[in-house]
Design a protein around this motif. Structure first.
Motif, short mmCIF file in Angstrom:
data_model
loop_
_atom_site.label_atom_id
_atom_site.label_comp_id
_atom_site.label_asym_id
_atom_site.label_seq_id
_atom_site.Cartn_x
_atom_site.Cartn_y
_atom_site.Cartn_z
N PRO A 87 54.62 37.66 33.71
CA PRO A 87 55.81 39.09 32.61
C PRO A 87 56.26 39.15 32.14
CG PRO A 87 56.25 38.10 35.20
CD PRO A 87 55.60 36.94 34.56
N ASP A 88 56.70 40.91 31.73
CA ASP A 88 56.79 40.81 29.56
C ASP A 88 56.03 40.46 28.66
OD1 ASP A 88 59.61 41.92 32.17
OD2 ASP A 88 58.11 43.27 31.47
N ALA A 89 54.69 39.66 28.65
CA ALA A 89 54.58 39.09 27.75
C ALA A 89 54.20 40.26 26.42
CB ALA A 89 53.11 38.67 28.09
N ALA A 90 54.61 39.64 25.79
CA ALA A 90 54.98 40.59 24.77
C ALA A 90 53.43 41.23 23.92
CB ALA A 90 55.62 40.59 22.94
N THR A 91 51.80 40.43 23.99
CA THR A 91 51.05 41.10 23.71
C THR A 91 49.81 41.63 24.47
OG1 THR A 91 49.88 38.24 23.85
CG2 THR A 91 51.19 39.38 21.71
N ASP A 92 51.30 41.68 25.20
CA ASP A 92 49.23 41.56 26.85
C ASP A 92 49.66 43.30 26.79
OD1 ASP A 92 48.95 39.00 27.56
OD2 ASP A 92 49.77 39.42 29.56
N TYR A 93 48.53 44.09 27.15
CA TYR A 93 48.33 45.31 27.36
C TYR A 93 47.39 45.77 28.05
CZ TYR A 93 44.72 45.19 23.77
OH TYR A 93 43.69 46.07 23.25
N ALA A 94 46.74 46.95 28.73
CA ALA A 94 45.53 47.22 29.29
C ALA A 94 45.71 49.20 29.78
CB ALA A 94 45.97 46.58 30.68
N GLU A 95 44.61 49.29 29.33
CA GLU A 95 44.18 50.94 29.04
C GLU A 95 43.54 50.97 29.53
OE1 GLU A 95 45.98 51.54 24.43
OE2 GLU A 95 43.72 50.96 24.24
N ILE A 96 43.64 52.60 29.71
CA ILE A 96 41.91 53.79 30.07
C ILE A 96 42.05 54.56 28.50
CG2 ILE A 96 40.37 55.36 31.22
CD1 ILE A 96 41.32 53.90 33.97
N ALA A 97 41.00 53.78 28.27
CA ALA A 97 41.06 55.17 27.19
C ALA A 97 39.43 56.38 27.51
CB ALA A 97 40.90 55.00 25.53
N TYR A 98 40.26 57.27 26.81
CA TYR A 98 39.19 58.63 26.50
C TYR A 98 38.79 59.53 24.85
CZ TYR A 98 35.80 62.54 26.73
OH TYR A 98 34.79 63.86 27.46
N ARG A 99 38.02 59.12 23.73
CA ARG A 99 38.35 59.60 23.22
C ARG A 99 37.38 61.37 23.16
NH1 ARG A 99 37.18 55.48 18.13
NH2 ARG A 99 38.96 54.29 19.06
#
Length: 243
Positions: A87-99
């Motif tokens: 939990p709360d790892a600084a470098t972790d992320y996830a996203e769904i992107a649309y351009r």
């Protein structure tokens, strides 16, 4: 010989494309219906970016028990956490992107340099982890970004709507390059968050894109997050999805 003029009725009530999002109902997935990789892997036009956890992205089939089903939706874009992280790892992320292509915004009818002219975003979302999530918009022809939050209850579909005003600093070129990018964030580590002023166009700062996340879906084994019915339209309110 007299000519008979026949009126075509096929276009009498055509209103045109109001939705600036292509494939917002997630029904087209030419590359495949499941993937463990990042990028454009499953549902057309949508990509998943992530670092840290192992995830599977899927063109998920909705059932009659899913609220959007009764509104004509049969698919969603689902992110499944298969290997959670600390939990709360600084470098972790996830996203769904649309351009969106820049020309689609430039020619949409949105007077994007005026604060009194708006576009409205709407979508259906479900998460197995309750909490407050963020959406981050970025003007890729310019240098500005905009964030807003929404809160969900675990395992309950919610329709999110949010109206975004224009801003004098926005720039969208009349070309097919990326213009307005939408990041539907599942989690951003502290390397990307900070004390954020939401619902305002501000200079993009990589280390302060959205506010700090109180919950971390990436730390929850078998957690799932899914969206469907994504619509972006010119105006002050959300209308029914344009199927």
């Amino acid at each position: 010989m007299s000519l008979i003029k026949v009126k075509s009725r096929g276009t009498d009530n055509v209103s045109g494309r109001k939705n600036l999002i292509i494939n917002g109902d997630m029904k087209v997935a030419q590359r495949g219906t499941s993937s463990t990789g990042s990028g454009y892997q499953t549902v057309d036009r949508f990509k998943t970016n992530f670092s840290g956890p192992a995830v599977t992205t899927t063109q998920h089939t909705l059932s009659t028990s899913d609220t959007p089903y009764s509104l004509g939706f049969r698919s969603s874009y689902q992110v499944h956490i298969t290997d959670p992280q600390t939990p709360d790892a600084a470098t972790d992320y996830a996203e769904i992107a649309y351009r969106t292509e820049a020309q689609d915004i430039a020619n949409s009818g949105w007077n994007y340099t005026s604060a009194s002219s708006n576009v409205t975003i709407s979508f259906w979302v479900l998460s197995t982890v309750a909490g407050t999530y963020s959406v981050y918009l970025r003007d890729l022809d310019g240098t500005y970004g905009y964030s807003f939050d929404y809160t969900v209850t675990a395992n309950t579909w919610k329709k999110v709507t949010h109206t975004v005003p224009g801003n004098a600093n926005l720039v969208f070129n009349n070309d097919n390059g990326p213009g307005l990018v939408m990041y539907i964030t599942l989690y951003y580590g502290t390397n990307y968050t900070g004390t954020k002023t939401d619902e305002a166009w501000l200079s993009h700062v990589s280390a302060n894109q959205v506010g700090d996340y109180a919950q971390n879906i990436l730390a929850t084994d078998e957690a799932k997050f899914e969206i469907t019915g994504l619509q972006l339209e010119v105006g002050d309110s959300a209308s029914d999805f344009e199927h």
